[in-house]
Design an enzyme around this catalytic site. Sequence first.
Site, short mmCIF file in Angstrom:
data_model
loop_
_atom_site.label_atom_id
_atom_site.label_comp_id
_atom_site.label_asym_id
_atom_site.label_seq_id
_atom_site.Cartn_x
_atom_site.Cartn_y
_atom_site.Cartn_z
N HIS A 429 0.84 -1.20 0.00
CA HIS A 429 0.00 0.00 0.00
C HIS A 429 0.87 1.25 0.00
CE1 HIS A 429 -3.55 2.50 1.28
NE2 HIS A 429 -2.55 3.26 1.69
N GLU A 430 1.87 1.28 0.87
CA GLU A 430 2.70 2.48 0.98
C GLU A 430 3.51 2.72 -0.29
OE1 GLU A 430 2.16 4.58 3.15
OE2 GLU A 430 0.88 3.29 4.35
N HIS A 433 1.74 4.39 -3.12
CA HIS A 433 1.68 5.86 -3.13
C HIS A 433 2.78 6.42 -4.01
CE1 HIS A 433 -1.55 6.59 -0.35
NE2 HIS A 433 -1.00 5.84 0.59
#
Length: 632
Positions: A429-430, A433
């Site tokens: 998820h990170e 970004h």
Amino acid sequence: MHGLLLAGLAAALPLGVAGLPARQQSGLSPRGVDINPYRFASMAKYSEHKSTSQMVHSFSYSKDDDYVATATKLVKSTFPNMTFRTVKDHYIGTNGIGHVHFKQTAHGIDIDNADFNVNIGRDGKVFTFGNSFYEGEMPKTNPLTKRDFSDPVKALQGAIKTLKLPVKPQSAKAMPMKEAETFKFEGTSGALSDPMAKLVYIQKDGKLHLTWRVETDVGDNWLLSYVDSKETETVHNVVDYVASADYKVFAWGLNDPTEGQPTMIKDPWNTTGTGSPFTWHGDGQMDYTVTRGNNIAAQDNPSGGEQWENNYRPDSPELSFVYEYSEQMEPDQYKDFAITQLFYTTNTYHDVLYALGFTEEAGNFQMNNNGKGGEGNDFAICNAQDGSGTNNANFATPPDGQNGRMRMYTWTTAQPSRDGDLEAGIVIHEYTHGLSNRLCGGPANSNCLNELEAGGMGEGWGDFYATAIRLKQGDTHDTDYTMGEWAANMKGGIREYPYSTNMQTNPYTYADVQGMDEVHGIGTVWATILYEVLWNLIDEHGMSKNIMPKFVNGAPSDGRNLAMKLVLDGMTLMPCNPNFMQARDAIIDADQALTNGQNKCALMKAFSKRGLGANYKHGKNRVNNFDMPADC
């Protein structure tokens, strides 16, 4: 090069969590700056492929033009009386589409939230385009002539005071840089790097405002604050390069320690394609015996400070990174295992995304781009067990050529505490970004997911990729997945609903965004829609068990990787700060470019089911439309 032995998880990387251990949709760190009141308003327009094809019949082309020249002609013909510059980040993607980005100017000064992106097809014609150019009255006088604006130091002081930033500017001096009206501040303390300021216009409320764009990296927030050039305690808008979320992970295919055991893996770069030509422990200039290489530098950071280069990393001259882990151990007792896990997960994801099109030219994170374009010198700095926070994680994405920075925290939600580095979903998820901020609006512009709905999609993409990678053989259209359940020690996960194609299990539709004012909730709606897309394509094309996609005629041959590819390609097509409808159209256009539209109906079936139907009209009020296109 010796074989690398990783006591990492060879199975699957999970996904990301929203940041707080309760099901409130919030990712705001208690010590962070709430930028919601300062977000830019949505102004982007997008001409999808069908409309563009009809429009460009009247557009003049020359066979001698390259794709940049063709794109430039389109901008000039669309806005013949406006001035702009070409952003130096154009490239041709792996799907054959050329991407060119432009920034509008006034009196030679950038209008920072006025962008035009043009996508050129293989045939040399305009495929799609988007823009947010300012069309109102231009300033009649050049502000650089009268210099009727404040000193940049006052703008820095105004940003610090208004936003309550932990920066001390008492001895600040503005040192001019090579670029006009651009300054670096020396003599400050409290920021991780010297603050910067640049004189720019922004469009707001139908007018242009001259501002100082003040850049401050304070760890939890890496901000671009647009301070009024005269009234320096007025902050018009704020962009944050840092995106937060909460997740946990184990290994590629395994979401967390409840799903399997650590596995010995030898030379993993041999199975992840061409994304790491120097292996994971070299950069073409240096070979490392620690968890550092061309793509990633992974280390611990218990103090939570800005230093990383000399922080502790596991070191093995034999490249045998084999360490013990037990659920009964406290995180600081297995930091070698955690750093190795983080290094394995992020490198694998780098290589998967490389195969799908996140290459050097597209703005990926690498030290050495090996002559393949892009800026380079920007590998991802990944801190394990970072002491600057708990129960969360974040990733900062400055423009291409500057390092991305991931900070993974421990979670105090269980006894003993749990380490977010072991839940792949959080890590994926990170890192996503970084993917979305580099692709949307082009590698040189990290400001294109700042508006509320666009920022929500940034969160949703993180959940989508984490969930797609987490899928296992035997899963079906009826399989549901939660987010962050292990890290948060919370049955049902940290999102309001699990990701499901069942409307009773997850009833979210696009209309639910209407009442939301926070990016993680909006992101859950977007990821819910993309989960429908994912399963429709898997139902059509199956799901490979391989880590890396296999391609037929340039397109992934299985549904999971096809969905990931189309979503990625869609990011490169859509305008700066898109809305859901524009993102939907961009994904459909990506399929048109990649497969000649073979999956249009499967895609529209997913979008229509959740309210983004063929006859949806974007407006102030979000009203669902469930219509399918007539040709489906």
